[in-house]
Design a protein around this motif. Structure first.
Motif, PDB file in Angstrom:
ATOM      1  N   ALA A   1      24.031  68.545  42.813  1.00  0.00           N
ATOM      2  CA  ALA A   1      25.249  69.261  42.421  1.00  0.00           C
ATOM      3  C   ALA A   1      26.470  68.371  42.648  1.00  0.00           C
ATOM      4  O   ALA A   1      27.358  68.279  41.799  1.00  0.00           O
ATOM      5  CB  ALA A   1      25.381  70.564  43.202  1.00  0.00           C
ATOM      6  N   PHE A   2      26.503  67.681  43.787  1.00  0.00           N
ATOM      7  CA  PHE A   2      27.639  66.806  44.113  1.00  0.00           C
ATOM      8  C   PHE A   2      27.795  65.731  43.034  1.00  0.00           C
ATOM      9  O   PHE A   2      28.876  65.511  42.494  1.00  0.00           O
ATOM     10  CB  PHE A   2      27.407  66.169  45.486  1.00  0.00           C
ATOM     11  CG  PHE A   2      28.552  65.320  45.978  1.00  0.00           C
ATOM     12  CD1 PHE A   2      29.722  65.911  46.434  1.00  0.00           C
ATOM     13  CD2 PHE A   2      28.457  63.935  45.991  1.00  0.00           C
ATOM     14  CE1 PHE A   2      30.785  65.130  46.895  1.00  0.00           C
ATOM     15  CE2 PHE A   2      29.512  63.148  46.449  1.00  0.00           C
ATOM     16  CZ  PHE A   2      30.675  63.747  46.899  1.00  0.00           C
TER      17      PHE A   2
ATOM     18  N   ASP B   1      30.888  65.203  35.900  1.00  0.00           N
ATOM     19  CA  ASP B   1      31.442  66.170  34.948  1.00  0.00           C
ATOM     20  C   ASP B   1      32.970  66.132  34.985  1.00  0.00           C
ATOM     21  O   ASP B   1      33.635  66.180  33.945  1.00  0.00           O
ATOM     22  CB  ASP B   1      30.921  67.561  35.334  1.00  0.00           C
ATOM     23  CG  ASP B   1      31.436  68.670  34.435  1.00  0.00           C
ATOM     24  OD1 ASP B   1      31.208  68.582  33.211  1.00  0.00           O
ATOM     25  OD2 ASP B   1      32.067  69.614  34.945  1.00  0.00           O
ATOM     26  N   VAL B   2      33.534  66.012  36.194  1.00  0.00           N
ATOM     27  CA  VAL B   2      34.991  65.990  36.319  1.00  0.00           C
ATOM     28  C   VAL B   2      35.557  64.675  35.765  1.00  0.00           C
ATOM     29  O   VAL B   2      36.613  64.665  35.132  1.00  0.00           O
ATOM     30  CB  VAL B   2      35.418  66.233  37.786  1.00  0.00           C
ATOM     31  CG1 VAL B   2      36.875  65.870  38.003  1.00  0.00           C
ATOM     32  CG2 VAL B   2      35.179  67.694  38.148  1.00  0.00           C
ATOM     33  N   ILE B   3      34.832  63.580  35.958  1.00  0.00           N
ATOM     34  CA  ILE B   3      35.277  62.310  35.362  1.00  0.00           C
ATOM     35  C   ILE B   3      35.355  62.476  33.842  1.00  0.00           C
ATOM     36  O   ILE B   3      36.349  62.140  33.209  1.00  0.00           O
ATOM     37  CB  ILE B   3      34.332  61.151  35.763  1.00  0.00           C
ATOM     38  CG1 ILE B   3      34.516  60.829  37.255  1.00  0.00           C
ATOM     39  CG2 ILE B   3      34.588  59.913  34.897  1.00  0.00           C
ATOM     40  CD1 ILE B   3      33.613  59.728  37.789  1.00  0.00           C
ATOM     41  N   ARG B   4      34.305  63.042  33.273  1.00  0.00           N
ATOM     42  CA  ARG B   4      34.311  63.261  31.817  1.00  0.00           C
ATOM     43  C   ARG B   4      35.443  64.205  31.407  1.00  0.00           C
ATOM     44  O   ARG B   4      36.190  63.928  30.467  1.00  0.00           O
ATOM     45  CB  ARG B   4      32.959  63.839  31.391  1.00  0.00           C
ATOM     46  CG  ARG B   4      32.982  64.349  29.954  1.00  0.00           C
ATOM     47  CD  ARG B   4      31.641  64.908  29.539  1.00  0.00           C
ATOM     48  NE  ARG B   4      31.790  65.771  28.379  1.00  0.00           N
ATOM     49  CZ  ARG B   4      30.802  66.514  27.891  1.00  0.00           C
ATOM     50  NH1 ARG B   4      29.608  66.494  28.461  1.00  0.00           N
ATOM     51  NH2 ARG B   4      31.006  67.274  26.839  1.00  0.00           N
ATOM     52  N   ARG B   5      35.581  65.328  32.121  1.00  0.00           N
ATOM     53  CA  ARG B   5      36.624  66.297  31.766  1.00  0.00           C
ATOM     54  C   ARG B   5      38.013  65.672  31.864  1.00  0.00           C
ATOM     55  O   ARG B   5      38.885  65.943  31.036  1.00  0.00           O
ATOM     56  CB  ARG B   5      36.560  67.512  32.701  1.00  0.00           C
ATOM     57  CG  ARG B   5      35.429  68.491  32.402  1.00  0.00           C
ATOM     58  CD  ARG B   5      35.367  69.525  33.529  1.00  0.00           C
ATOM     59  NE  ARG B   5      34.260  70.456  33.404  1.00  0.00           N
ATOM     60  CZ  ARG B   5      34.356  71.666  32.834  1.00  0.00           C
ATOM     61  NH1 ARG B   5      35.504  72.081  32.328  1.00  0.00           N
ATOM     62  NH2 ARG B   5      33.305  72.452  32.778  1.00  0.00           N
TER      63      ARG B   5
ATOM     64  N   TYR C   1      34.424  73.233  46.781  1.00  0.00           N
ATOM     65  CA  TYR C   1      33.988  72.601  48.032  1.00  0.00           C
ATOM     66  C   TYR C   1      33.524  71.157  47.780  1.00  0.00           C
ATOM     67  O   TYR C   1      33.950  70.230  48.471  1.00  0.00           O
ATOM     68  CB  TYR C   1      32.859  73.426  48.654  1.00  0.00           C
ATOM     69  CG  TYR C   1      32.222  72.778  49.861  1.00  0.00           C
ATOM     70  CD1 TYR C   1      32.939  72.607  51.037  1.00  0.00           C
ATOM     71  CD2 TYR C   1      30.902  72.332  49.813  1.00  0.00           C
ATOM     72  CE1 TYR C   1      32.362  72.004  52.144  1.00  0.00           C
ATOM     73  CE2 TYR C   1      30.315  71.731  50.918  1.00  0.00           C
ATOM     74  CZ  TYR C   1      31.050  71.565  52.082  1.00  0.00           C
ATOM     75  OH  TYR C   1      30.475  70.959  53.165  1.00  0.00           O
ATOM     76  N   LEU C   2      32.684  70.968  46.770  1.00  0.00           N
ATOM     77  CA  LEU C   2      32.134  69.633  46.529  1.00  0.00           C
ATOM     78  C   LEU C   2      33.205  68.672  46.011  1.00  0.00           C
ATOM     79  O   LEU C   2      33.137  67.470  46.246  1.00  0.00           O
ATOM     80  CB  LEU C   2      30.957  69.710  45.544  1.00  0.00           C
ATOM     81  CG  LEU C   2      29.743  70.500  46.055  1.00  0.00           C
ATOM     82  CD1 LEU C   2      28.670  70.593  44.979  1.00  0.00           C
ATOM     83  CD2 LEU C   2      29.156  69.884  47.329  1.00  0.00           C
ATOM     84  N   LEU C   3      34.216  69.210  45.328  1.00  0.00           N
ATOM     85  CA  LEU C   3      35.285  68.354  44.806  1.00  0.00           C
ATOM     86  C   LEU C   3      36.349  68.056  45.858  1.00  0.00           C
ATOM     87  O   LEU C   3      37.239  67.244  45.618  1.00  0.00           O
ATOM     88  CB  LEU C   3      35.934  69.008  43.578  1.00  0.00           C
ATOM     89  CG  LEU C   3      35.053  69.066  42.321  1.00  0.00           C
ATOM     90  CD1 LEU C   3      35.719  69.911  41.241  1.00  0.00           C
ATOM     91  CD2 LEU C   3      34.756  67.666  41.786  1.00  0.00           C
TER      92      LEU C   3
ATOM     93  N   ASN D   1      40.827  60.960  42.217  1.00  0.00           N
ATOM     94  CA  ASN D   1      40.959  61.450  43.590  1.00  0.00           C
ATOM     95  C   ASN D   1      41.088  62.976  43.594  1.00  0.00           C
ATOM     96  O   ASN D   1      42.180  63.541  43.669  1.00  0.00           O
ATOM     97  CB  ASN D   1      42.168  60.789  44.266  1.00  0.00           C
ATOM     98  CG  ASN D   1      42.136  60.986  45.768  1.00  0.00           C
ATOM     99  OD1 ASN D   1      41.736  62.045  46.247  1.00  0.00           O
ATOM    100  ND2 ASN D   1      42.536  59.971  46.504  1.00  0.00           N
ATOM    101  N   THR D   2      39.946  63.644  43.521  1.00  0.00           N
ATOM    102  CA  THR D   2      39.950  65.111  43.454  1.00  0.00           C
ATOM    103  C   THR D   2      40.490  65.774  44.724  1.00  0.00           C
ATOM    104  O   THR D   2      41.168  66.798  44.606  1.00  0.00           O
ATOM    105  CB  THR D   2      38.548  65.665  43.125  1.00  0.00           C
ATOM    106  OG1 THR D   2      37.603  65.090  44.033  1.00  0.00           O
ATOM    107  CG2 THR D   2      38.154  65.332  41.694  1.00  0.00           C
ATOM    108  N   PRO D   3      40.222  65.245  45.942  1.00  0.00           N
ATOM    109  CA  PRO D   3      40.792  65.943  47.108  1.00  0.00           C
ATOM    110  C   PRO D   3      42.316  65.993  47.052  1.00  0.00           C
ATOM    111  O   PRO D   3      42.913  67.025  47.378  1.00  0.00           O
ATOM    112  CB  PRO D   3      40.309  65.122  48.313  1.00  0.00           C
ATOM    113  CG  PRO D   3      39.505  64.003  47.804  1.00  0.00           C
ATOM    114  CD  PRO D   3      39.303  64.168  46.336  1.00  0.00           C
ATOM    115  N   ARG D   4      42.939  64.891  46.606  1.00  0.00           N
ATOM    116  CA  ARG D   4      44.403  64.892  46.518  1.00  0.00           C
ATOM    117  C   ARG D   4      44.875  65.831  45.408  1.00  0.00           C
ATOM    118  O   ARG D   4      45.866  66.548  45.569  1.00  0.00           O
ATOM    119  CB  ARG D   4      44.908  63.470  46.261  1.00  0.00           C
ATOM    120  CG  ARG D   4      45.879  63.017  47.337  1.00  0.00           C
ATOM    121  CD  ARG D   4      46.063  61.523  47.346  1.00  0.00           C
ATOM    122  NE  ARG D   4      46.566  60.995  46.088  1.00  0.00           N
ATOM    123  CZ  ARG D   4      46.400  59.724  45.698  1.00  0.00           C
ATOM    124  NH1 ARG D   4      45.756  58.875  46.476  1.00  0.00           N
ATOM    125  NH2 ARG D   4      46.887  59.309  44.560  1.00  0.00           N
TER     126      ARG D   4
END
Ligand code: ZN
Ligand code: ZN
Length: 461
Positions: free
Chosen positions: A41-42, A48-52, A292-294, A357-360
């Motif tokens: 999942a991670f 998926d987020v890189i693509r999006r 959570y994972l992002l 940088n998804t956490p930021r």
């Protein structure tokens, strides 16, 4: 707007300048030997987020992801379970789709499978033999690592490391311990294909090289996968592809995701400490797990914590709370909120442009939510609606759709009771798939079903 991507091959953040339009993106997919776990999942959510995000930034992306739908481990598992290996593999491929659809991981445009790529793999092996990069032994065909001068560049391993790390007995016929099988002869196994070197199966590494070549060509922009695939899998992919086509580098940007650790150990089947995604989704909604994972950068390890997951659930509820804010009909337009909307978009983009940088980016979204809550009482309805639209849009880029669960339980109680009763009948008729489907679908809607010794309970999350 410039996107920087850290490239594993160079160890540097580099400006993203794709050579292909659409951007060619390949992600090493599942070996469907059992159910997807949190590590999967991670990796798949971050890819998926890189693509999006690339799509949000105006690129079109052609995303290919394979299934290693036959390999030694699948055959072992199936035999232990007294099942047909291909049925076993197909069943777990379907499990992948079911789980990743729930997590809103966009489907790749193509899903090549090893079992459908055998003739092309054989051709590629023949070509490597002809060009002097591979040789035939009594046990199969091997790639000659010594024939590829830059071998080890991706992982930084030298040939000495290769020797020291080799724990298996050295095959007498192999020229070098680093050499790996392109084709494994197996005349009696349950699954095999005829080849010029005898009946057998392809090696794992050549499979991905061939599937990339077949679907995307000799050069791709982004290659993703877990960090544990850097050596030897991706190191070998480079050698095979670049030796065959002379196209260097065959991948412009290598993006590798960190491992999920539980008590400091890699979450893996072999250590028996893996948690399936379906297990986690019986406790939290798919969007909460995504959030959570992002909240960890894709390259970093994630130290899985049930407590942190619960805290994310509270955070998600705070995000939902922002949707309930309303402006004042009488308030004049308040520029502070519009200005804040422009700023958040900038912060979000600069975070994502910095190696995704998804956490930021998530931190900025939380901050914006607090701003909306604070300014709503002195802002117009239009101001607040516009701000909320930006808030929702940016979360959508991360694949998170704010969904307000139905809180008026008295309305839905009879319907849930009916579904629970139907599920009970299905279970009694041994229709476990359908029964589980009802449980999972209800979980997506925020209804958790619990089977106890004296019947089935349900509650709203
Ligand atoms: Zn692969
Ligand atoms: Zn696995």
């Amino acid at each position: 707007m410039t996107i920087l991507i850290e490239n594993t091959r160079t160890g540097r953040k580099e400006v993203f300048e794709p050579r292909n339009d659409p951007v060619r993106m390949y992600v090493c997919g599942m070996t469907p030997k059992d159910l997807p776990h949190l590590g999967h999942a991670f990796m798949f959510i971050h890819m998926d987020v890189i693509r999006r995000y690339l799509e949000y930034s105006g690129y079109s992306v052609h995303h290919v992801q394979n299934f290693t739908d036959i390999d030694d481990k699948i055959i072992d598992r199936a035999i232990k379970a007294d099942r047909d290996p291909m049925d076993w593999s197909q069943e777990h491929t379907e499990a992948y789709f079911k789980v990743m659809d729930r997590l809103k991981v966009l489907r790749a445009h193509e899903f090549p499978r090893v079992t459908e790529s055998i003739p092309a793999i054989i051709q590629d092996v023949q070509q490597l033999i002809r060009s002097g990069h591979a040789y035939v032994t009594s046990t199969g065909v091997y790639f000659d690592a010594g024939s590829f001068p830059t071998y080890g560049e991706l992982s930084g391993r030298t040939s000495d490391d290769g020797l020291a790390g080799a724990r298996v007995a050295v095959d007498e016929e192999k020229k070098d311990v680093r050499d790996w099988a392109l084709w494994k002869v197996d005349s009696t196994g349950p699954i095999g294909w005829e080849s010029p070197w005898g009946r057998g199966r392809p090696g794992w590494h050549i499979e991905c090289s061939t599937m990339i070549q077949e679907t995307l060509g000799s050069h791709i922009d982004i290659h993703g996968g877990g960090i544990d695939l850097v050596f030897p899998h991706h190191e070998n992919e480079i050698a095979q592809a670049e030796a065959a086509t002379q196209e260097t580098p065959f991948v412009s940007y290598w993006t590798h995701t960190g491992l999920i650790l539980t008590d400091g150990e890699k979450m893996a089947h072999s250590s028996g400490n893996f948690t399936t995604v379906t297990d986690v989704l019986s406790k939290v909604a798919p969007d909460v797990l995504r959030l959570y994972l992002l909240s960890v950068h894709y390259r970093s390890p994630l130290h899985f914590s049930a407590l942190a997951l619960q805290q994310t659930k509270t955070g998600y509820e705070r995000l939902l709370g922002v949707l309930r804010t309303r402006g004042q009909d009488e308030s004049p337009d308040n520029n502070a909120l519009s200005k804040s909307g422009l700023e958040i978009r900038k912060t979000f983009e600069s975070s994502m442009n910095d190696d995704f940088n998804t956490p930021r980016a998530i931190g900025a979204i939380y901050e914006f939510g607090r701003t909306i809550n604070r300014l709503a009482p002195t802002s117009s309805v239009t101001n607040v609606t516009e701000a909320k639209n930006i808030f929702i849009e940016l979360l959508e880029v991360l694949g998170i759709t704010l969904y307000e669960p139905e809180t008026n339980s008295s309305n839905i109680e009879p319907y849930i009771n009916m579904l629970v009763a139907v599920r009970q009948q299905l279970r009694e008729a041994n229709k476990w798939d359908l029964a589980d489907q009802i449980r999972d679908d209800l979980a997506d809607l925020g209804v958790i079903i619990e089977d106890t010794a004296d019947g089935t309970d349900w509650r709203l999350t």
